[in-house]
Design an enzyme around this catalytic site. Structure first.
Site: not given
Ligand code: BG6
Length: 508
Positions: A47, A157, A187, A191, A225, A244, A249, A345
């Protein structure tokens, strides 16, 4: 599967976080390696009222921020790349705005000769995932037009909020696109090191005979992370870690570790095997829901503020930023072997890895008076960072006597012909352009995964007293997650050695 030579990539959510941090750097890398289609254009949609020039400048500035230092483009190259970029301001939630989009795309199509090949990327808040395909359909922007004119759609996702919403979303997509046009992205599957789990298992014969309940004691899957939620408070507070990270993942990592060999390496066979793993997850009963899940939220520490103080987060929020849980599979290979998964996190470090703990030897023949005693062999598949594979074995300490010490056999990707591991988004966007859905999630797998995880969300909703443990930002999470494992005499492999009550900051 068919490679398209000309394409317009339409990114919904063009001014958002995902686009600037991940998508643009990934597409830039495809451009740099000469892997984009011959005629190519990107149309950014959101937008915010940018002109093309303003949007190009915005992306240029962000590329400088988010590309890896060694990959920062030259001024000339960045100008070449940003010449692909166009911008169309509209509200993706407004049906009427799609008429304008339709004419805009037709005009651009004529100019660049993309022959009606459009790839839509939904990098928007999840609330728009169901709206956009219906509005595209209303303008026939969903239809393949003969041999050329392919339409594909990538959806981020989390796909759905729970089982029911995932089913409704799948239903919307079924009505608007064919399954072969839909690319549900996770994603992690892009990897290199995640794909290498398959290569490690199925291109080598020595480990596969051991890869089962007879030799494996337990398995750990970790993806933690050191950062918080960055600027994503609004999204994250509605979403939480289960949706998430875990439902997609982590469970993908588990599936690749646990699956049977596919009969052939193609999209159908591979995805069938992933689905079988999800279908063999043993549903959690009340006791499991209480005792085999530890949920946490980070609280303030010397390192950082608390989750509740983050921007756009409810100060009373009970959204989880950490989960550890124990799962089991009901199949011949894995019956009785616990899988411990964990993500959070604001941990001391960023690390994703899978650790296979083999059973110890039946008898301890040797001493281990010097150094660390090897308990049992461990195989560590390091997804990131320090990408590689590590095997821990017991070795005789040179000298008199028979003292045993734990040593490591270590393979590092960086030693592999100096090849750097490819960016996950680059790989997946290219796969979508090539029309290869193997590394994307199929509708049945999304539902099977939600079928397992939805009851957890229901349980938390119906049991407001279910604990949400605080853990200091920068620590390894609630101590209850350690306790959960001791029942099986298991322990997490923290890559961090010197963590104590007073020193929460890990030195690697
Ligand atoms: C994303 C999540 O899909 O993956 C994030 O929404 C997360 O919260 C991220 O930080 C982690 O991905 P990567 O590739 O940095 O480990």
């Amino acid at each position: 599967m068919e490679k398209v030579k000309n394409i317009i990539m339409v990114i919904f959510g063009a001014s958002g976080d995902l686009t600037k941090r991940k998508l643009m750097p990934a597409i830039y890398m495809l451009h740099k390696d000469g892997r984009l289609p011959l005629s190519f254009a990107i149309v950014g949609i959101s937008r915010t009222p940018y002109t093309d020039e303003e949007y190009r400048t915005y992306i240029k500035e962000n590329l400088m921020l988010y590309m890896k230092p060694e990959e920062i483009p030259s001024e000339e190259d960045i100008d070449k790349f940003t010449s692909y970029l166009h911008y169309h301001a509209m509200n993706p939630a407004e049906r009427d705005d799609y008429k304008g989009l339709n004419s805009y795309l037709r005009e651009l199509d004529k100019k660049i000769g993309s022959k009606g090949n459009y790839l839509y990327y939904l990098a928007t808040p999840p609330s728009l995932y169901g709206v956009i395909p219906q509005h595209l359909k209303a303008e026939n922007l969903n239809l393949n037009e003969g041999k050329e004119g392919k339409k594909r759609i990538i959806v981020e996702k989390p796909f759905g909020f729970d089982l029911q919403s995932a089913q409704s979303l799948n239903e919307i997509y079924r009505r608007t696109f064919d399954e072969e046009q839909i690319f549900r992205i996770d994603h992690f599957l892009g990897k290199e090191t995640v794909q290498n789990i398959l290569a490690f298992r199925f291109a080598n014969s020595i480990f596969e005979p051991l890869w089962n309940r007879n030799y494996v004691d337990y398995v750990e899957v970790t993806a933690v992370e050191n950062m918080g939620i960055e600027n994503r408070g609004g999204f994250f507070d509605q979403t939480g870690t289960l949706r998430d990270m875990v439902q997609n993942h982590l469970i993908q990592l588990l599936a690749l570790t646990a699956m049977e060999p596919p009969v052939a390496f193609n999209a159908t066979s591979f995805r069938d095997e992933v689905l079988k793993v999800y279908n063999s997850l043993i549903p959690l009963n009340e006791t499991d829901l209480r005792e085999h899940i530890v949920r946490g939220q980070y609280i303030a520490s010397e390192r950082d503020q608390s989750y509740r103080e983050e921007k756009n987060v409810d100060p009373q929020s009970r959204t989880e930023t950490y989960i550890a849980m124990r799962l089991e599979l009901n199949n011949w290979r894995w019956k009785g072997v616990p899988f411990y998964i964990r993500t959070g996190k604001q941990m001391p470090t960023k690390v994703s890895e899978i650790v296979i703990h083999f059973k110890p030897t039946p008898q301890l023949l040797f001493n281990c008076e010097q150094g660390e005693c090897p308990k049992a062999n461990k195989l560590i598949l390091r997804i990131q960072p320090n990408e590689g594979i590590l095997l821990k074995i017991g070795t005789k300490v040179p000298g008199t006597g028979f003292d045993i010490h734990e040593v490591e056999m270590d393979f590092n990707y960086k030693d592999f012909n100096n090849l750097s591991t490819e960016d996950a988004y680059s790989r997946l966007i290219e796969d979508c352009i090539l029309g290869d859905p193997t590394l994307f999630t199929r509708s049945d797998a999304v539902e099977a995964s939600w079928k397992f995880f939805s009851p957890i969300l229901d349980y938390w909703k119906n049991h407001p007293e279910a604990p949400l443990y605080g853990y200091p930002a920068g620590s390894w999470g609630p101590k209850e997650s350690e306790a959960m494992m001791t029942e099986h005499h298991a322990e997490w492999t923290n890559p961090c050695k010197n963590l104590t009550k007073t020193n929460l900051y890990c030195e690697l």
